[in-house]
Scaffold this active site. Structure first.
Site, mmCIF file in Angstrom:
data_model
loop_
_atom_site.group_PDB
_atom_site.id
_atom_site.type_symbol
_atom_site.label_atom_id
_atom_site.label_comp_id
_atom_site.label_asym_id
_atom_site.label_seq_id
_atom_site.Cartn_x
_atom_site.Cartn_y
_atom_site.Cartn_z
ATOM 1 N N HIS A 29 -7.467 -5.112 9.971
ATOM 2 C CA HIS A 29 -7.175 -4.850 8.554
ATOM 3 C C HIS A 29 -5.895 -5.530 8.102
ATOM 4 O O HIS A 29 -4.991 -5.778 8.892
ATOM 5 C CB HIS A 29 -7.188 -3.344 8.236
ATOM 6 N N GLU B 256 -9.826 -2.162 5.089
ATOM 7 C CA GLU B 256 -10.483 -1.937 6.369
ATOM 8 C C GLU B 256 -11.689 -2.875 6.501
ATOM 9 O O GLU B 256 -12.148 -3.442 5.495
ATOM 10 C CB GLU B 256 -10.951 -0.473 6.449
ATOM 11 N N ASP C 275 0.814 -1.213 0.000
ATOM 12 C CA ASP C 275 0.000 0.000 0.000
ATOM 13 C C ASP C 275 0.849 1.264 0.000
ATOM 14 O O ASP C 275 2.070 1.219 0.199
ATOM 15 C CB ASP C 275 -0.974 0.001 1.191
ATOM 16 N N ASN D 11 -7.829 -3.244 14.079
ATOM 17 C CA ASN D 11 -9.206 -3.527 13.659
ATOM 18 C C ASN D 11 -9.278 -4.720 12.712
ATOM 19 O O ASN D 11 -10.299 -4.940 12.066
ATOM 20 C CB ASN D 11 -9.821 -2.274 12.998
HETATM 21 C C1 F6R Z 1 1.299 -1.573 6.143
HETATM 22 C C2 F6R Z 1 0.035 -2.257 6.227
HETATM 23 C C3 F6R Z 1 -0.765 -2.326 7.470
HETATM 24 C C4 F6R Z 1 0.068 -2.664 8.703
HETATM 25 C C5 F6R Z 1 -0.797 -2.678 9.955
HETATM 26 C C6 F6R Z 1 0.018 -2.891 11.209
HETATM 27 O O1 F6R Z 1 1.837 -1.660 4.835
HETATM 28 O O2 F6R Z 1 -0.377 -2.757 5.235
HETATM 29 O O3 F6R Z 1 -1.778 -3.281 7.313
HETATM 30 O O4 F6R Z 1 0.669 -3.908 8.526
HETATM 31 O O5 F6R Z 1 -1.489 -1.461 10.067
HETATM 32 O O6 F6R Z 1 0.859 -1.791 11.402
HETATM 33 P P1 F6R Z 1 2.034 -1.808 12.489
HETATM 34 O O7 F6R Z 1 2.999 -2.848 12.021
HETATM 35 O O8 F6R Z 1 2.631 -0.431 12.440
HETATM 36 O O9 F6R Z 1 1.404 -2.153 13.781
#
Ligand code: F6R
Length: 239
Positions: free
Chosen positions: A136, A141, A66, A134
């Site tokens: 995701h 989401e 992303d 959440n």
């Molecule tokens: C990042 C991504 C997100 C993160 C998730 C966890 O490229 O796709 O899904 O993997 O938000 O983020 P952290 O690792 O910062 O807790």
């Protein structure tokens, strides 16, 4: 699905071994990476393996999950910059083989182009995932259809709050992002998900043991034939 419980340090070592094994067997493997705090230990370890000449990314092709929309690659908080800083500029990856969604061209053609680039590369061999509080995966989401491909999303308030730590003020946190879709992720031949810390425990529990439902995007992983989930004791603490 295989669950692996270990310390964050050992998770980084064990996950890095997956990459060295894969690249030894298939030097031009297609690797899909994630940003955020979770993969940082793994990225350090991959750099270490590269410095010790135990791994080479020379022929590898990479795609990122992303990118924030509305900011360019040069923006200090772009995921492009994140990947350069934490991994790509430290290894022998050919810059022409690096792919991230564009944060500035969010046209339908750009979304299709990203999917096409993955297909032309031969599909993703190893997809790395973190998990949001959440549930995701990528920026898919809760509520995102399982059939989704690369698309533009409006970030949920909880995701913007979770990511605000990287920005000066809350209003500087982008409101939209481009993410690979859930189908894009599920098409990967193998997937590694890493979850660290207590804040992930509830999401991990629903993802692995709850109903398979778009309300918890990561629950779709229960349907994938080749997933390894690495958990530290805090994230795996609810089971
Ligand atoms: C990042 C991504 C997100 C993160 C998730 C966890 O490229 O796709 O899904 O993997 O938000 O983020 P952290 O690792 O910062 O807790």
């Amino acid at each position: 699905m295989r669950l692996i419980f270990d310390t964050p340090e050992n998770i980084a070592l064990r996950a890095a071994k997956r990459y060295s094994d894969l690249l030894a067997a298939k030097p031009n493997a297609v690797l899909a990476f994630a940003t955020g705090s979770t993969p940082l230990g793994l990225y350090k370890q991959l750099i270490e393996l590269y410095r010790n000449k135990e791994i080479s990314f020379k022929e590898a092709i990479t795609f990122n999950l992303d990118e924030y929309a509305g900011i360019g690659r040069e923006h200090p908080q772009s995921y492009y910059r994140f990947m350069m800083e934490h991994l790509f500029s430290h290894i022998d990856l050919d810059p022409s083989r690096i792919h991230l969604p564009s944060g500035t061209d969010v046209s339908d053609a750009a979304m299709h182009g990203y999917e096409d680039a993955i297909k032309s590369a031969g599909g993703i061999d190893l997809q790395l995932l973190g998990i949001g509080n959440n549930g995701h995966i990528g920026f898919n989401e809760p509520g995102t259809p399982f059939a989704s491909q690369t698309h533009l999303v409006t970030l949920s308030d909880s995701t913007r709050i979770a990511n605000a730590r990287f920005f000066e003020t809350m209003d500087k946190v982008p409101t939209r992002a481009v993410t690979m879709g859930i189908r894009t992720v599920m098409n990967a031949r193998s997937i590694i998900m890493i979850a660290l810390g207590k804040s992930k425990a509830a999401a991990v529990h629903s993802a692995l043991f709850g109903e398979v439902t778009p309300s918890c995007p990561a629950s779709v992983l229960q349907l994938h034939p080749n997933v390894e989930v690495y958990l530290d004791m805090a994230a795996g603490g609810e089971f």
